[in-house]
Design a protein around this motif. Structure first.
Motif, mmCIF file in Angstrom:
data_model
loop_
_atom_site.group_PDB
_atom_site.id
_atom_site.type_symbol
_atom_site.label_atom_id
_atom_site.label_comp_id
_atom_site.label_asym_id
_atom_site.label_seq_id
_atom_site.Cartn_x
_atom_site.Cartn_y
_atom_site.Cartn_z
ATOM 1 N N ASN A 187 0.991 -1.251 -0.035
ATOM 2 C CA ASN A 187 -0.028 0.055 0.078
ATOM 3 C C ASN A 187 0.869 1.261 0.032
ATOM 4 O OD1 ASN A 187 -2.398 -1.225 -0.285
ATOM 5 N ND2 ASN A 187 -2.823 -1.336 2.099
ATOM 6 N N GLU A 188 1.954 1.425 0.586
ATOM 7 C CA GLU A 188 2.932 2.591 0.673
ATOM 8 C C GLU A 188 3.516 2.830 -0.766
ATOM 9 O OE1 GLU A 188 7.353 1.591 1.883
ATOM 10 O OE2 GLU A 188 5.869 0.911 3.428
ATOM 11 N N VAL A 189 3.536 1.983 -1.630
ATOM 12 C CA VAL A 189 3.967 2.373 -2.824
ATOM 13 C C VAL A 189 2.542 2.471 -3.863
ATOM 14 C CG1 VAL A 189 4.839 1.162 -5.089
ATOM 15 C CG2 VAL A 189 5.898 0.759 -2.900
ATOM 16 N N LEU A 190 1.637 1.717 -3.535
ATOM 17 C CA LEU A 190 0.201 2.233 -4.434
ATOM 18 C C LEU A 190 -0.183 3.526 -4.040
ATOM 19 C CD1 LEU A 190 -1.627 -1.157 -4.327
ATOM 20 C CD2 LEU A 190 -0.081 -0.131 -6.022
ATOM 21 N N ASP A 191 0.027 3.871 -2.749
ATOM 22 C CA ASP A 191 -0.365 5.214 -2.242
ATOM 23 C C ASP A 191 0.316 6.387 -3.059
ATOM 24 O OD1 ASP A 191 -2.511 4.618 -0.720
ATOM 25 O OD2 ASP A 191 -1.241 4.555 0.960
ATOM 26 N N VAL A 192 1.672 6.092 -3.129
ATOM 27 C CA VAL A 192 2.540 7.298 -3.905
ATOM 28 C C VAL A 192 2.278 7.201 -5.348
ATOM 29 C CG1 VAL A 192 4.935 7.427 -4.849
ATOM 30 C CG2 VAL A 192 4.638 6.847 -2.532
ATOM 31 N N ILE A 193 1.849 6.065 -6.029
ATOM 32 C CA ILE A 193 1.291 6.350 -7.458
ATOM 33 C C ILE A 193 -0.111 7.043 -7.423
ATOM 34 C CG2 ILE A 193 0.795 4.967 -9.451
ATOM 35 C CD1 ILE A 193 2.516 2.692 -8.535
ATOM 36 N N LYS A 194 -0.784 6.556 -6.478
ATOM 37 C CA LYS A 194 -2.091 7.378 -6.446
ATOM 38 C C LYS A 194 -2.054 8.972 -6.458
ATOM 39 C CE LYS A 194 -4.972 3.817 -4.408
ATOM 40 N NZ LYS A 194 -5.792 3.252 -3.091
ATOM 41 N N SER A 195 -0.994 9.275 -5.534
ATOM 42 C CA SER A 195 -0.700 10.847 -5.291
ATOM 43 C C SER A 195 -0.350 11.435 -6.535
ATOM 44 C CB SER A 195 0.054 10.965 -4.250
ATOM 45 O OG SER A 195 1.462 10.643 -4.490
ATOM 46 N N LEU A 196 0.272 10.566 -7.305
ATOM 47 C CA LEU A 196 1.037 11.256 -8.823
ATOM 48 C C LEU A 196 -0.272 11.085 -9.590
ATOM 49 C CD1 LEU A 196 4.278 9.050 -8.812
ATOM 50 C CD2 LEU A 196 3.913 11.511 -8.388
ATOM 51 N N THR A 197 -1.543 10.303 -9.779
ATOM 52 C CA THR A 197 -2.445 10.304 -10.706
ATOM 53 C C THR A 197 -3.006 11.653 -10.591
ATOM 54 O OG1 THR A 197 -3.830 9.579 -9.120
ATOM 55 C CG2 THR A 197 -2.759 7.984 -10.446
ATOM 56 N N ILE A 198 -3.363 12.519 -9.636
ATOM 57 C CA ILE A 198 -4.075 13.571 -9.470
ATOM 58 C C ILE A 198 -3.065 14.877 -9.901
ATOM 59 C CG2 ILE A 198 -5.209 12.746 -7.536
ATOM 60 C CD1 ILE A 198 -3.777 14.596 -5.782
ATOM 61 N N GLU A 199 -1.813 14.451 -10.550
ATOM 62 C CA GLU A 199 -1.072 15.574 -10.866
ATOM 63 C C GLU A 199 -0.962 15.701 -12.512
ATOM 64 O OE1 GLU A 199 2.874 15.547 -9.352
ATOM 65 O OE2 GLU A 199 1.861 15.550 -7.300
#
Length: 255
Positions: A187-199
């Motif tokens: 989840n810590e890796v997926l959360d980073v990717i999720k945070s990048l999707t909104i950019e």
């Protein structure tokens, strides 16, 4: 001007007599996020490796930001570009692999800044500043001086993401980035990717994390036997599957 970041036409790739990609067509628009799902051996990783020019391909074209990459066609003859041009082509994409592929003998910050200095010819000071920005962005502001062996698998993968994104690519490629991680680190890796999707970052994501694919994707592609078998919105693919092969695949996954 087209807003297509990626255009793939009739991509065919074989290993000897084994045809792995059988004529793939795919377009990806600026800021779009596409997840690719499918069984092992369906061609998902090979597709990404062709886009990143880590694999030769026998037929078809790949364009990134309107520029054909990998090959030059003159008078009907197709020729692989030289290594310098391939490096320039490859810099249009950032790729994060299943295994972290960090250089073990240099620090996390140096792993991030290396391509900035060597490929983009940025100064040491500018490269260091950019590396620190991305260390903070992936939640590891104090680990820049750590060597990969001193980091957990999840931390190493977050450094790998920072390294790929720091070069400011046109397209980000993620290849099963959680498959080598212990469950508690995923989840810590997926959360980073999720945070990048909104950019507004343009992404092509190969994943076996179905819930993640459903949540972050504009489109989902199901590959089967070297072809795109199903393509649609997350709801169309996951909730209204009209393909027997896709339905059978989803029955064996967690969603």
């Amino acid at each position: 001007m087209s807003n297509k970041v990626l255009e793939i036409c009739n991509l065919r790739k074989s290993y000897g007599d084994n045809l792995v990609l059988k004529g793939v067509d795919l377009n990806l628009k600026q800021g779009e996020i596409i997840s690719i799902i499918g069984s092992s051996g369906s061609g998902k990783t090979t597709l990404l490796r062709c886009i990143n020019l880590l694999e030769d391909f026998q037929e078809g074209t790949i364009q990134i930001d309107g520029k054909e990459i990998g090959y030059i066609t003159k008078n009907g003859k197709r020729t692989r570009v030289n290594s310098r041009t391939a490096t320039q082509n490859r810099a249009l994409t950032g790729m994060v692999f299943q295994s972290f592929n960090l250089f073990p003998h240099i620090t996390a910050a140096e792993n991030i800044s290396l391509a900035l200095r060597k490929v983009q010819k940025k100064s040491q000071e500018e490269a260091t500043t950019i590396a620190q920005h991305w260390l903070e962005r992936v939640g590891l502001p104090d680990r820049g001086n750590s060597y990969p062996g001193q980091l957990s698998g999840g931390q190493q993968q977050r450094i790998a993401i920072a390294r790929a994104i720091a070069i400011n690519p046109k397209l980000m490629l993620f290849d099963e980035v959680t498959s080598a991680l212990d469950p508690e680190l995923i989840n810590e890796v997926l959360d980073v990717i999720k945070s990048l999707t909104i950019e507004g970052m343009t992404m092509l994501i190969v994943t076996h994390e179905m819930r993640f694919a459903y949540e972050v994707s504009d489109r989902v592609i199901f590959m089967n036997e070297g072809l795109i078998a199903v393509e649609g919105t997350p709801d169309e693919v996951f909730k209204n599957a009209h393909s027997d092969r896709l339905s059978a695949f989803l029955k064996n996954t967690k969603f």
